[in-house]
Scaffold this active site. Sequence first.
Site, mmCIF file in Angstrom:
data_model
loop_
_atom_site.group_PDB
_atom_site.id
_atom_site.type_symbol
_atom_site.label_atom_id
_atom_site.label_comp_id
_atom_site.label_asym_id
_atom_site.label_seq_id
_atom_site.Cartn_x
_atom_site.Cartn_y
_atom_site.Cartn_z
ATOM 1 C CE LYS A 129 0.736 -4.616 -1.790
ATOM 2 N NZ LYS A 129 0.175 -3.821 -2.647
ATOM 3 C CD GLN A 146 0.733 -0.258 -3.428
ATOM 4 O OE1 GLN A 146 0.930 -1.694 -3.721
ATOM 5 N NE2 GLN A 146 0.174 0.035 -2.429
ATOM 6 C CG ASP A 177 -3.188 -5.002 -7.766
ATOM 7 O OD1 ASP A 177 -3.337 -5.522 -6.601
ATOM 8 O OD2 ASP A 177 -2.360 -4.019 -8.154
#
Length: 296
Positions: free
Chosen positions: A54, A98, A121
């Site tokens: 990422k 994460q 997200d």
Amino acid sequence: MTAQIISGTEVAAQIRQELEQEIVELKDKYNITPGLATVLVGEDPASQVYVGQKQKTSLALGIYSERHDLPAETSEEDLLILIDKLNEAPRIHGILVQLPLPKHINETKILYAINPKKDVDGFHPVNLGRLMIGEPDYLPCTPHGIQQLLIRSGIEIEGAEVVIVGRSNIVGKPIANMLIQKTEGANATVTICHTRTIDIALHTRRADILIVAAGKPKAITADMVKEGVVVIDVGVHRIGIRKESGKSILCGDVDFDAVKEKAKAITPVPGGVGPMTITMLMLNTVRAAKLAAGLA
Ligand code: L34
């Protein structure tokens, strides 16, 4: 029949190219640089790989990025303080924490703390609720990646019998919701199977499009699918190490070699859904920057 291999690597590269242009334009016209903060708690090796990807991809696209790697012992309180700081930081348009988080941290509490406007997200209840009523701001990255893979591979979703194996909040539930919407690239008839489904094969054999996020290596075997099915494999498992290169051997939730003989199209692992997840995060970050500037 030998299946068309749906390359997530290729579709992701195509979307990244579109994004790169958009990012240049944002800079030239409005002097805006999209900004992403990644937060990783602990040393889970898979999470380190994904967050590394990422970071690397955002840099390559010209997205400003900040990496916050915290020790596994970080307290929930300290993590909440960091999120607050990032919520207030003007250069940061998107915040990615994460998952999974260490056991002593309440994941739901953390996801609630992220400003929904920076929730790239798409995991915040506000964003999941908006998705459900057909007014999404941010689509969750893996489900959005799956939908784009299908659309850009020319697979007809409207009217299809879609069967999803797995009911997680980050894949199964949101992709089901997306594909039943009354919009383009949706209008499917969706069935969700899970660990308490009595006879999973009964459902998977009816699927025109089978999306598997079961979290179990090679759970879907050739006898469980019909001839001509389109298979999207969301699983990623490390099942060994290559002697020559020292690299991991990966497999998905689908017995790829056997199922590809019956499928019309199938995604590989690696190189299927994974690269799409990363790319859709970039797309959401660009969107966040535009929304913040009143441009979307
Ligand atoms: N907050 N947590 C948050 N957001 C996410 O979107 C994720 N996810 C899942 C785990 N936790 C998360 C990811 O990023 C899964 N995931 C993810 C991302 C990338 C890849 C796989 C899963 C990926 O790039 N896979 C490569 C193989 C890379 C490797 O493991 O060597 C592939 O080609 O499939």
